[in-house]
Design a protein around this motif. Structure first.
Motif, PDB file in Angstrom:
ATOM      1  N   ASP A  85     190.701  15.894   2.340  1.00 40.78           N
ATOM      2  CA  ASP A  85     190.996  16.579   3.607  1.00 40.78           C
ATOM      3  C   ASP A  85     190.104  17.817   3.771  1.00 40.78           C
ATOM      4  O   ASP A  85     189.583  18.085   4.861  1.00 40.78           O
ATOM      5  N   LYS A  86     189.925  18.574   2.689  1.00 37.99           N
ATOM      6  CA  LYS A  86     189.065  19.755   2.754  1.00 37.99           C
ATOM      7  C   LYS A  86     187.623  19.349   3.076  1.00 37.99           C
ATOM      8  O   LYS A  86     186.950  19.994   3.885  1.00 37.99           O
ATOM      9  N   ILE A 109     183.158  18.802   7.037  1.00 39.75           N
ATOM     10  CA  ILE A 109     182.238  17.940   7.797  1.00 39.75           C
ATOM     11  C   ILE A 109     182.455  18.132   9.286  1.00 39.75           C
ATOM     12  O   ILE A 109     181.495  18.249  10.062  1.00 39.75           O
ATOM     13  N   GLU A 110     183.712  18.184   9.711  1.00 38.88           N
ATOM     14  CA  GLU A 110     184.002  18.387  11.128  1.00 38.88           C
ATOM     15  C   GLU A 110     183.469  19.737  11.611  1.00 38.88           C
ATOM     16  O   GLU A 110     182.893  19.830  12.711  1.00 38.88           O
ATOM     17  N   ASP A 159     183.921   7.856  12.712  1.00 40.22           N
ATOM     18  CA  ASP A 159     184.175   7.437  11.328  1.00 40.22           C
ATOM     19  C   ASP A 159     185.200   8.342  10.662  1.00 40.22           C
ATOM     20  O   ASP A 159     186.070   7.874   9.917  1.00 40.22           O
ATOM     21  N   ILE A 160     185.110   9.637  10.917  1.00 42.42           N
ATOM     22  CA  ILE A 160     186.066  10.589  10.334  1.00 42.42           C
ATOM     23  C   ILE A 160     187.467  10.305  10.845  1.00 42.42           C
ATOM     24  O   ILE A 160     188.436  10.323  10.082  1.00 42.42           O
ATOM     25  N   ALA A 161     187.590  10.027  12.112  1.00 39.15           N
ATOM     26  CA  ALA A 161     188.911   9.721  12.673  1.00 39.15           C
ATOM     27  C   ALA A 161     189.481   8.466  12.006  1.00 39.15           C
ATOM     28  O   ALA A 161     190.672   8.420  11.679  1.00 39.15           O
ATOM     29  N   ASP A 162     188.648   7.446  11.792  1.00 43.37           N
ATOM     30  CA  ASP A 162     189.110   6.230  11.120  1.00 43.37           C
ATOM     31  C   ASP A 162     189.550   6.522   9.690  1.00 43.37           C
ATOM     32  O   ASP A 162     190.561   5.999   9.219  1.00 43.37           O
ATOM     33  N   LEU A 163     188.779   7.352   8.984  1.00 40.04           N
ATOM     34  CA  LEU A 163     189.129   7.706   7.610  1.00 40.04           C
ATOM     35  C   LEU A 163     190.433   8.477   7.561  1.00 40.04           C
ATOM     36  O   LEU A 163     191.257   8.270   6.667  1.00 40.04           O
TER      37      LEU A 163
END
Length: 160
Positions: free
Chosen positions: A141-142, A147-148, A41-45
């Motif tokens: 982005d921060k 989250i990552e 999901d993060i990659a898609d965002l």
């Protein structure tokens, strides 16, 4: 879809991901599959944000071109105004009635100046809105980086 709507959609998706992360900490079962889902999901965002950023850059470029065109138009109007002044000064010696026409031309140019000033104000407002959107993107982005990092810690902890 407007930029603000996209940003709000991204913020909503971010809030949902944040809630999923907290649930992940509370519920340790199926941690590895949930972490992989969140990473996807993060990659898609990030792809969505990259698309929005490129669109913002394009809009800024378009606004810059419009501003330059407006300035060029203003210079042309100014040059024409100067030429008209010379012609009117010569005719003013001969014709008193021309003064009325000159006054009308001056009023028209004042209206054009006011319109150009209004356009400049609108461009300034758009630039301020884009600056705020860029700041919001930086905040996102921060958040995504945090989250990552948290997900990496959880995954590493689960691998142990």
């Amino acid at each position: 879809m407007s930029l603000e709507a996209r940003v709000e959609r991204l913020e909503e998706q971010h809030r949902q991901m944040d809630a999923n992360m907290h649930s992940l900490v509370k519920v340790c079962a199926d941690t590895q599959s949930i972490a992989m889902t969140n990473q996807h999901d993060i990659a898609d965002l990030k792809l969505d944000i990259a698309g929005v950023k490129s669109e913002v850059i394009r809009v800024k470029s378009d606004l810059s071109a419009l501003t330059q065109a407006t300035l060029a138009g203003f210079k042309r109007v100014d040059e024409r105004f100067d030429e008209q002044d010379k012609r009117f000064d010569e005719q003013d010696k001969r014709f008193d009635e021309q003064d009325k026409r000159f006054d009308e031309q001056d009023k028209r140019f004042d209206k054009i100046d006011k319109r150009l000033d209004a356009h400049d104000k609108r461009f300034d407002e758009h630039d301020k809105r884009f600056d705020r959107i860029d700041e919001r993107f930086d905040e996102h982005d921060k958040r995504f980086d945090k989250i990552e990092e948290t997900l990496a810690i959880i995954v590493n902890h689960l691998k142990k």
